[in-house]
Design a protein around this motif. Structure first.
Motif, PDB file in Angstrom:
ATOM      1  N   SER A 154       0.575  15.246   2.730  1.00 21.79           N
ATOM      2  CA  SER A 154      -0.694  15.564   1.778  1.00 21.79           C
ATOM      3  C   SER A 154      -0.942  14.865   0.633  1.00 21.79           C
ATOM      4  CB  SER A 154      -0.467  17.051   1.204  1.00 21.79           C
ATOM      5  OG  SER A 154       0.735  16.831   0.334  1.00 21.79           O
ATOM      6  N   SER A 155      -0.129  13.874   0.473  1.00 19.03           N
ATOM      7  CA  SER A 155      -0.448  12.783  -0.602  1.00 19.03           C
ATOM      8  C   SER A 155       0.238  11.545  -0.277  1.00 19.03           C
ATOM      9  CB  SER A 155      -0.411  13.240  -2.029  1.00 19.03           C
ATOM     10  OG  SER A 155       1.048  13.331  -2.261  1.00 19.03           O
ATOM     11  N   ILE A 156      -0.081  10.417  -0.737  1.00 18.31           N
ATOM     12  CA  ILE A 156       0.647   9.202  -0.769  1.00 18.31           C
ATOM     13  C   ILE A 156       1.980   9.372  -1.622  1.00 18.31           C
ATOM     14  CG2 ILE A 156       0.754   6.671  -1.262  1.00 18.31           C
ATOM     15  CD1 ILE A 156      -1.871   6.291  -0.058  1.00 18.31           C
ATOM     16  N   GLU A 157       1.918  10.064  -2.634  1.00 23.23           N
ATOM     17  CA  GLU A 157       2.977  10.031  -3.603  1.00 23.23           C
ATOM     18  C   GLU A 157       4.033  10.757  -3.047  1.00 23.23           C
ATOM     19  OE1 GLU A 157       0.037  10.230  -4.530  1.00 23.23           O
ATOM     20  OE2 GLU A 157      -0.125   8.353  -5.586  1.00 23.23           O
ATOM     21  N   GLU A 158       3.828  11.947  -2.111  1.00 28.27           N
ATOM     22  CA  GLU A 158       4.726  12.846  -1.521  1.00 28.27           C
ATOM     23  C   GLU A 158       5.585  11.883  -0.401  1.00 28.27           C
ATOM     24  OE1 GLU A 158       3.099  16.587  -0.095  1.00 28.27           O
ATOM     25  OE2 GLU A 158       4.765  16.775   1.329  1.00 28.27           O
ATOM     26  N   ASP A 159       4.528  11.145   0.205  1.00 30.52           N
ATOM     27  CA  ASP A 159       4.987  10.230   1.396  1.00 30.52           C
ATOM     28  C   ASP A 159       6.008   9.339   0.927  1.00 30.52           C
ATOM     29  OD1 ASP A 159       4.870   9.793   4.029  1.00 30.52           O
ATOM     30  OD2 ASP A 159       3.238   8.188   3.924  1.00 30.52           O
ATOM     31  N   ILE A 160       5.675   8.545  -0.219  1.00 29.59           N
ATOM     32  CA  ILE A 160       6.671   7.618  -0.960  1.00 29.59           C
ATOM     33  C   ILE A 160       8.038   8.410  -1.256  1.00 29.59           C
ATOM     34  CG2 ILE A 160       6.824   6.204  -2.747  1.00 29.59           C
ATOM     35  CD1 ILE A 160       3.961   5.435  -2.561  1.00 29.59           C
ATOM     36  N   GLU A 161       7.941   9.667  -1.375  1.00 32.51           N
ATOM     37  CA  GLU A 161       9.263  10.400  -2.025  1.00 32.51           C
ATOM     38  C   GLU A 161      10.037  10.528  -0.761  1.00 32.51           C
ATOM     39  OE1 GLU A 161      10.642  11.467  -4.994  1.00 32.51           O
ATOM     40  OE2 GLU A 161       8.943  10.196  -5.672  1.00 32.51           O
ATOM     41  N   HIS A 162       9.309  10.758   0.631  1.00 37.46           N
ATOM     42  CA  HIS A 162      10.127  10.787   1.591  1.00 37.46           C
ATOM     43  C   HIS A 162      10.570   9.382   2.074  1.00 37.46           C
ATOM     44  CE1 HIS A 162       7.468  14.503   2.718  1.00 37.46           C
ATOM     45  NE2 HIS A 162       8.439  14.923   1.861  1.00 37.46           N
ATOM     46  N   LEU A 163       9.794   8.375   1.800  1.00 34.40           N
ATOM     47  CA  LEU A 163      10.350   7.019   2.064  1.00 34.40           C
ATOM     48  C   LEU A 163      11.494   6.705   1.272  1.00 34.40           C
ATOM     49  CD1 LEU A 163       9.076   4.598   3.878  1.00 34.40           C
ATOM     50  CD2 LEU A 163       8.166   3.976   1.770  1.00 34.40           C
ATOM     51  N   LYS A 164      11.762   7.288   0.221  1.00 35.60           N
ATOM     52  CA  LYS A 164      12.935   6.762  -0.530  1.00 35.60           C
ATOM     53  C   LYS A 164      14.176   7.400   0.262  1.00 35.60           C
ATOM     54  CE  LYS A 164      12.436   7.598  -5.171  1.00 35.60           C
ATOM     55  NZ  LYS A 164      11.469   8.287  -6.594  1.00 35.60           N
ATOM     56  N   ILE A 165      13.971   8.600   0.719  1.00 40.43           N
ATOM     57  CA  ILE A 165      15.188   9.136   1.596  1.00 40.43           C
ATOM     58  C   ILE A 165      15.469   8.317   2.736  1.00 40.43           C
ATOM     59  CG2 ILE A 165      15.662  11.068   2.938  1.00 40.43           C
ATOM     60  CD1 ILE A 165      13.717  13.037   1.256  1.00 40.43           C
ATOM     61  N   LYS A 166      14.329   7.759   3.479  1.00 36.95           N
ATOM     62  CA  LYS A 166      14.649   6.636   4.430  1.00 36.95           C
ATOM     63  C   LYS A 166      15.514   5.614   4.077  1.00 36.95           C
ATOM     64  CE  LYS A 166      10.849   6.596   7.223  1.00 36.95           C
ATOM     65  NZ  LYS A 166       9.575   5.973   8.089  1.00 36.95           N
ATOM     66  N   ILE A 167      14.945   4.951   2.771  1.00 35.86           N
ATOM     67  CA  ILE A 167      16.019   4.077   2.345  1.00 35.86           C
ATOM     68  C   ILE A 167      17.286   4.407   2.124  1.00 35.86           C
ATOM     69  CG2 ILE A 167      15.835   2.089   0.388  1.00 35.86           C
ATOM     70  CD1 ILE A 167      13.427   2.014   2.301  1.00 35.86           C
ATOM     71  N   ASP A 168      17.404   5.622   1.371  1.00 41.09           N
ATOM     72  CA  ASP A 168      18.841   5.994   1.050  1.00 41.09           C
ATOM     73  C   ASP A 168      19.695   6.052   2.428  1.00 41.09           C
ATOM     74  OD1 ASP A 168      18.086   5.775  -1.602  1.00 41.09           O
ATOM     75  OD2 ASP A 168      17.689   7.800  -1.799  1.00 41.09           O
ATOM     76  N   SER A 169      19.051   6.506   3.294  1.00 37.76           N
ATOM     77  CA  SER A 169      19.676   6.612   4.812  1.00 37.76           C
ATOM     78  C   SER A 169      20.041   5.241   5.422  1.00 37.76           C
ATOM     79  CB  SER A 169      18.754   7.411   5.739  1.00 37.76           C
ATOM     80  OG  SER A 169      18.289   8.688   5.028  1.00 37.76           O
ATOM     81  N   GLY A 170      19.827   3.965   4.919  1.00 38.15           N
ATOM     82  CA  GLY A 170      20.212   2.835   5.263  1.00 38.15           C
ATOM     83  C   GLY A 170      19.574   1.952   5.844  1.00 38.15           C
ATOM     84  N   VAL A 171      17.918   2.017   5.703  1.00 29.93           N
ATOM     85  CA  VAL A 171      16.975   1.366   6.196  1.00 29.93           C
ATOM     86  C   VAL A 171      16.755   0.278   5.093  1.00 29.93           C
ATOM     87  CG1 VAL A 171      14.371   1.137   6.168  1.00 29.93           C
ATOM     88  CG2 VAL A 171      15.574   3.001   7.421  1.00 29.93           C
ATOM     89  N   THR A 172      16.735  -1.237   5.534  1.00 32.89           N
ATOM     90  CA  THR A 172      16.906  -2.243   4.878  1.00 32.89           C
ATOM     91  C   THR A 172      15.746  -3.073   4.735  1.00 32.89           C
ATOM     92  OG1 THR A 172      17.477  -3.867   6.667  1.00 32.89           O
ATOM     93  CG2 THR A 172      19.163  -2.858   5.628  1.00 32.89           C
ATOM     94  N   HIS A 173      14.556  -2.642   5.461  1.00 33.89           N
ATOM     95  CA  HIS A 173      13.345  -3.431   5.492  1.00 33.89           C
ATOM     96  C   HIS A 173      12.253  -2.467   6.412  1.00 33.89           C
ATOM     97  CE1 HIS A 173      11.989  -6.737   8.663  1.00 33.89           C
ATOM     98  NE2 HIS A 173      10.967  -6.364   8.115  1.00 33.89           N
ATOM     99  N   LEU A 174      10.897  -2.534   5.658  1.00 34.74           N
ATOM    100  CA  LEU A 174       9.931  -1.716   6.128  1.00 34.74           C
ATOM    101  C   LEU A 174       8.712  -2.504   6.888  1.00 34.74           C
ATOM    102  CD1 LEU A 174       9.772   0.844   3.206  1.00 34.74           C
ATOM    103  CD2 LEU A 174      10.692   1.384   5.598  1.00 34.74           C
ATOM    104  N   ILE A 175       8.416  -1.788   8.048  1.00 34.48           N
ATOM    105  CA  ILE A 175       7.112  -2.618   8.554  1.00 34.48           C
ATOM    106  C   ILE A 175       5.896  -1.596   8.404  1.00 34.48           C
ATOM    107  CG2 ILE A 175       6.174  -3.349  10.762  1.00 34.48           C
ATOM    108  CD1 ILE A 175       8.733  -4.071  11.643  1.00 34.48           C
ATOM    109  N   THR A 176       4.680  -1.846   7.852  1.00 35.97           N
ATOM    110  CA  THR A 176       3.917  -1.010   7.615  1.00 35.97           C
ATOM    111  C   THR A 176       2.850  -0.907   8.815  1.00 35.97           C
ATOM    112  OG1 THR A 176       1.832  -2.647   7.260  1.00 35.97           O
ATOM    113  CG2 THR A 176       3.231  -2.138   5.244  1.00 35.97           C
ATOM    114  N   GLN A 177       2.277   0.496   8.937  1.00 32.52           N
ATOM    115  CA  GLN A 177       1.148   0.812   9.723  1.00 32.52           C
ATOM    116  C   GLN A 177       0.050  -0.159   9.685  1.00 32.52           C
ATOM    117  OE1 GLN A 177       0.067   1.871  12.449  1.00 32.52           O
ATOM    118  NE2 GLN A 177       0.485   3.971  12.151  1.00 32.52           N
TER     119      GLN A 177
END
Ligand code: FAD
Length: 296
Positions: A154-177
């Motif tokens: 529903s918002s970029i802010e919420e999406d970024i909160e979910h992204l933090k979980i991705k990083i905490d799960s071991g992701v070292t580097h992101l590629i954008t859409q």
């Protein structure tokens, strides 16, 4: 090689993305494409994974990634989606990747198809990232992110909160859409850095070179097209060669602007189009080389 280390030694990391040929197309087509793409200096090549494809179709991702490593000596990144797989199937794929010495995985959820009921073992890409690291911590895991927000959120802010979980799960580097307006990328970068996400971000750029691509990209990826670009696309809609030139020019300009603004990485969605990838890469290669040779 763990490609996250590239960001320690380079100012700009440049990568390409290819996709396995469609079911009815011979695998030789991609071999010819790769042979020609080999001429483009790049730091890694990623290979997409068909979320809803058949078992043999999906195995092609590992086969092509392996070929990129062994024949062309370029580091591959294998995409892997989890929405239609259970833990056993993902374990089998990870074993195959390991056997083929593929160390870097782009962990994705995949799109949910209205005709295929998702399996329940992995709800989000972060579940897959965690599972991969638990399976074998020597895998390097990448993730996807969305400068204009993911379409289900529903918002970029919420999406970024979910992204933090991705990083905490071991992701070292992101590629954008993919995106067509760099302003979205810069605003997004500010927001994710303020949210405490500090991993390198690779900007995904896709050149639009034919009119079929336009609607598909906007509906599938939710990327908005700025007025100045849609005017050009409309003007040349019925002149394929002119449209191709305009699309290449636009993507090159986008990359030039990103480089001027110290982007950490550029990921070129090649769509397996060698001519387009070569023309764009030639225009920016010397700038990337110059940036990488500069002192801090
Ligand atoms: P997630 O990170 O799981 O996010 C999906 C949605 O769930 C988002 O709205 C997010 O905000 C939300 N969410 C995430 N975590 C949580 C949580 N813990 N709680 C609640 N909500 C949450 N698709 C393919 O099929 N094959 C490919 O090879 C492929 N390659 C891609 C490469 C890149 C660089 C990108 C950007 C996309 C790619 N895709 C590919 C498309 C991708 O699968 C879709 O965009 C998909 O809809 C989302 O995948 P994700 O990994 O970002 O999912």
């Amino acid at each position: 090689m763990n490609i996250s280390t590239l960001f320690d030694i380079k100012k700009v990391v440049f990568s390409l993305e290819v996709f396995p040929p469609k079911k009815e197309t011979s695998i030789n087509v991609i071999y010819n494409t790769l042979l020609k793409l080999r001429g483009i200096p790049c730091d890694f090549i990623s290979v997409t994974y068909g979320a809803g494809g058949s078992e043999t179709q999906r195995e092609k991702t590992c086969e092509i990634a392996s070929l990129i490593r062994t024949n062309y000596h370029i580091e591959p990144v294998s995409h892997l989606t989890c929405v239609n797989s259970d833990k056993g199937e993902i374990r089998e794929t990870l074993a195959k990747l390991k056997e083929n010495k593929i160390q870097n995985i782009l962990a994705l959820r995949g799109d949910i198809s209205p005709s295929v009921l998702p399996k329940k073992d992995f709800l989000h890409a972060s579940d897959l990232a965690r599972f991969i690291k638990e399976y074998d911590s020597s895998f390097n895991v990448l993730g996807a992110c969305y400068p204009e927000g993911h379409c289900e959120c529903s918002s970029i802010e919420e999406d970024i909160e979910h992204l933090k979980i991705k990083i905490d799960s071991g992701v070292t580097h992101l590629i954008t859409q993919l995106f067509f307006d760099n302003a979205h990328f810069y605003t997004y970068m500010d927001k994710i850095r303020k949210a405490g996400i500090n991993v390198p971000i690779h900007a995904g750029i896709m050149p639009i070179v034919n009119s079929n691509q336009i609607e598909r990209m906007v509906t599938m990826c939710g990327a908005s097209i700025p007025n100045k670009f849609s005017t050009v696309l409309n003007r040349y809609a019925h002149k394929p060669e002119a449209l191709k030139d305009a699309g290449i020019f636009y993507a090159t300009e986008q990359m030039m602007d990103l480089l001027e603004n110290d982007v950490e990485g550029i990921h070129l969605y090649t769509m397996n189009n060698v001519e387009v990838a070569t023309r764009i890469s030639e225009s920016i290669q010397n700038i990337i080389l110059a940036k990488n040779s500069m002192e801090n």
